[in-house]
Motif scaffolding. Structure first.
Motif, PDB file in Angstrom:
ATOM      1  N   ALA A 163     118.325   9.800  21.327  1.00  0.00           N
ATOM      2  CA  ALA A 163     116.968  10.018  21.109  1.00  0.00           C
ATOM      3  C   ALA A 163     116.308  10.423  22.459  1.00  0.00           C
ATOM      4  N   GLY A 164     115.342  11.544  22.149  1.00  0.00           N
ATOM      5  CA  GLY A 164     114.688  12.085  23.457  1.00  0.00           C
ATOM      6  C   GLY A 164     113.249  11.377  23.820  1.00  0.00           C
ATOM      7  N   GLU A 165     113.074  10.663  22.828  1.00  0.00           N
ATOM      8  CA  GLU A 165     111.520   9.969  23.308  1.00  0.00           C
ATOM      9  C   GLU A 165     111.469   8.891  22.041  1.00  0.00           C
ATOM     10  N   LEU A 166     110.514   7.967  22.328  1.00  0.00           N
ATOM     11  CA  LEU A 166     110.203   6.647  21.452  1.00  0.00           C
ATOM     12  C   LEU A 166     108.830   7.127  20.971  1.00  0.00           C
ATOM     13  N   LEU A 167     108.478   6.767  19.819  1.00  0.00           N
ATOM     14  CA  LEU A 167     107.069   6.347  19.289  1.00  0.00           C
ATOM     15  C   LEU A 167     107.103   5.014  19.013  1.00  0.00           C
ATOM     16  N   LEU A 168     106.275   4.437  19.935  1.00  0.00           N
ATOM     17  CA  LEU A 168     106.401   2.984  19.778  1.00  0.00           C
ATOM     18  C   LEU A 168     105.026   2.465  19.087  1.00  0.00           C
ATOM     19  N   THR A 169     104.993   1.930  17.912  1.00  0.00           N
ATOM     20  CA  THR A 169     103.714   1.415  17.060  1.00  0.00           C
ATOM     21  C   THR A 169     104.078  -0.123  17.208  1.00  0.00           C
ATOM     22  N   SER A 170     102.679  -0.691  17.813  1.00  0.00           N
ATOM     23  CA  SER A 170     102.537  -2.003  17.327  1.00  0.00           C
ATOM     24  C   SER A 170     101.786  -2.179  16.226  1.00  0.00           C
ATOM     25  N   VAL A 171     102.506  -2.857  15.136  1.00  0.00           N
ATOM     26  CA  VAL A 171     101.918  -2.978  13.862  1.00  0.00           C
ATOM     27  C   VAL A 171     100.707  -3.872  14.027  1.00  0.00           C
ATOM     28  N   ASP A 172     101.182  -5.076  14.960  1.00  0.00           N
ATOM     29  CA  ASP A 172      99.852  -6.131  15.106  1.00  0.00           C
ATOM     30  C   ASP A 172      98.790  -5.559  15.582  1.00  0.00           C
ATOM     31  N   GLN A 173      98.718  -4.604  16.614  1.00  0.00           N
ATOM     32  CA  GLN A 173      97.524  -3.951  16.869  1.00  0.00           C
ATOM     33  C   GLN A 173      96.917  -2.659  16.183  1.00  0.00           C
ATOM     34  N   GLU A 174      97.737  -2.237  15.436  1.00  0.00           N
ATOM     35  CA  GLU A 174      97.334  -0.867  14.959  1.00  0.00           C
ATOM     36  C   GLU A 174      96.127  -1.051  14.149  1.00  0.00           C
ATOM     37  N   GLY A 175      95.061  -0.029  14.450  1.00  0.00           N
ATOM     38  CA  GLY A 175      94.062  -0.170  13.816  1.00  0.00           C
ATOM     39  C   GLY A 175      92.915  -1.018  13.962  1.00  0.00           C
ATOM     40  N   THR A 176      93.208  -2.015  14.961  1.00  0.00           N
ATOM     41  CA  THR A 176      92.223  -3.156  15.206  1.00  0.00           C
ATOM     42  C   THR A 176      91.215  -2.869  16.237  1.00  0.00           C
ATOM     43  N   LYS A 177      91.618  -1.794  16.953  1.00  0.00           N
ATOM     44  CA  LYS A 177      90.784  -1.474  18.307  1.00  0.00           C
ATOM     45  C   LYS A 177      90.670  -2.374  19.235  1.00  0.00           C
TER      46      LYS A 177
END
Length: 246
Positions: A163-177
């Motif tokens: 893999a050349g890059e990671l897209l790291l999404t925190s599901v806990d924080q996603e959309g919470t602002k």
């Protein structure tokens, strides 16, 4: 300079936004928003098919084709890409990179196959992380399904596979602002040497400052704050420049 990336989660030809990847609301036309963000100076755009796992396929190729004719920054497409043939179709439609999550959890060697054919720079390994008692677990199927994989072990393996890059999404924080999961970003940044793009949690300028005080990812994705016009690309870039200067 940390990259500013607009993230467009798409369902049935509409950009949608939710919280923790759930409770999705329509916010606009993906091509109109992509063009607006490009004209405003965004560095990259990520398109994610938010319901691809339900249909076992990506439905964004026509969207990407149109975007690539109007938007001249790197475009990443993700969601429902399960094979080399899917990746080829995505790149033929005009994408520069593909984001892979569920498919590579089920078949890790797919990372190696895509990297061998198209180069590591094409492969964005998408990691959806949720906090556990002793770290973070990787999830698949748009953050709904547990995998049993520890995030820090998994990102190292993804890097080793090509893999050349990671897209790291925190599901806990996603959309919470409510801010990024800074400890998650820091831990992943330390675990790998490839670029890490962070997604999930931005709400106000101090969140950038809190992140950069601890670790510096390669890029940050912004979604709802741009979609709902609570900030601009110019303001975000200024926040990053000020935080980096400090």
């Amino acid at each position: 300079m940390m990259r500013l990336i607009a993230r467009l989660d798409v369902k049935n030809q509409f950009v949608i936004k939710g919280i923790h990847l759930e409770g999705l609301r329509k916010v606009g036309d993906p091509n109109q928003l992509a063009k607006a963000y490009y004209e405003a100076g965004i560095d990259e755009i990520v398109f994610i098919d938010a319901v691809a796992s339900l249909y076992n396929r990506n439905n964004l190729f026509s969207v990407i084709k149109k975007a690539s004719e109007e938007v001249f920054v790197p475009i990443t497409i993700g969601g429902g890409l399960r094979s080399l043939a899917d990746v080829e179709q995505a790149l033929d439609a005009g994408a520069d990179k593909v984001a892979l999550n569920t498919a590579v959890i089920l078949e890790p060697e797919l990372v190696k196959k895509v990297a061998k054919r198209y180069g590591s720079q094409c492969v964005v390994a998408s990691v959806q992380a949720k906090r556990t008692a002793n770290g973070w677990e990787a999830y698949m199927e748009a953050g709904r399904e547990k995998t049993g994989l520890q995030v820090l072990d998994w990102v190292k393996r993804l890097q080793d596979l090509g893999a050349g890059e990671l897209l790291l999404t925190s599901v806990d924080q996603e959309g919470t602002k409510s801010g990024f999961d800074v400890k998650l970003v820091e831990a992943v940044n330390k675990a790998v040497s490839i670029p890490v793009v962070v997604s999930g949690g931005y709400g106000q300028p101090r969140h950038i400052q809190e992140l950069l005080e601890v670790t510096v990812p390669s890029g940050v994705c912004f979604a709802s704050v741009l979609h709902y016009k609570s900030t601009t690309v110019e303001t975000l870039r200024l926040s990053i420049e000020q935080s980096e200067a400090n």
